[in-house]
Design a protein around this motif. Structure first.
Motif, mmCIF file in Angstrom:
data_model
loop_
_atom_site.group_PDB
_atom_site.id
_atom_site.type_symbol
_atom_site.label_atom_id
_atom_site.label_comp_id
_atom_site.label_asym_id
_atom_site.label_seq_id
_atom_site.Cartn_x
_atom_site.Cartn_y
_atom_site.Cartn_z
ATOM 1 N N GLU A 29 -22.547 51.153 5.258
ATOM 2 C CA GLU A 29 -21.174 51.427 5.672
ATOM 3 C C GLU A 29 -20.308 50.243 5.252
ATOM 4 O O GLU A 29 -20.536 49.125 5.706
ATOM 5 C CB GLU A 29 -21.101 51.608 7.185
ATOM 6 N N ASP A 30 -19.376 50.475 4.377
ATOM 7 C CA ASP A 30 -18.515 49.407 3.847
ATOM 8 C C ASP A 30 -19.344 48.241 3.326
ATOM 9 O O ASP A 30 -19.018 47.078 3.568
ATOM 10 C CB ASP A 30 -17.528 48.915 4.918
ATOM 11 N N GLY A 31 -20.458 48.545 2.665
ATOM 12 C CA GLY A 31 -21.309 47.525 2.066
ATOM 13 C C GLY A 31 -22.305 46.876 2.997
ATOM 14 O O GLY A 31 -23.064 46.009 2.588
ATOM 15 N N ARG A 48 -25.029 42.105 5.941
ATOM 16 C CA ARG A 48 -24.322 42.272 4.668
ATOM 17 C C ARG A 48 -25.178 41.956 3.444
ATOM 18 O O ARG A 48 -24.824 42.354 2.335
ATOM 19 C CB ARG A 48 -23.073 41.403 4.654
#
Length: 106
Positions: A29-31, A48
């Motif tokens: 999700e979003d990287g 991340r």
């Protein structure tokens, strides 16, 4: 390393010897690899680093970290550095008399 435990709020990460067969990758999700969303705050327990992967199967979630450590971050908790390896991801549940246990909302 198997059996080592790491807790961040309502998320428990337990090292396992190996991952079960038949797991399916969970999309980032979003990287970020998101282990759990905070229902009350909207915050998330996330990693991340590109060498981390979340997998699921049989109603359970697992985390694979390859090539080096990864930081588990959340807006309301200190970051936790997880060594490379395989983990089971467990959400804390709370008991309610005369009802099914429910997932704790962070």
């Amino acid at each position: 390393m198997a059996g080592s435990q790491y807790r961040q709020g309502d998320v428990l990460v337990v090292a396992v010897e190996r991952l079960p067969d038949g797991l399916t990758p969970v999309a980032r999700e979003d990287g970020a690899v998101v282990l759990a969303h905070g229902e009350a705050t909207g915050h998330r327990h996330a990693i991340r680093e590109p060498h981390a992967e979340l997998l699921e199967g049989r109603g359970e979630r697992f985390l694979r970290i390859a090539g080096g450590p990864a930081r588990l971050v959340h807006e309301e908790h200190d970051p936790i550095v997880l060594p490379a390896g395989a983990y089971q991801v467990i959400r804390q549940r709370e008991y309610q008399p005369a009802a099914w246990p429910r997932t704790v909302a962070d």
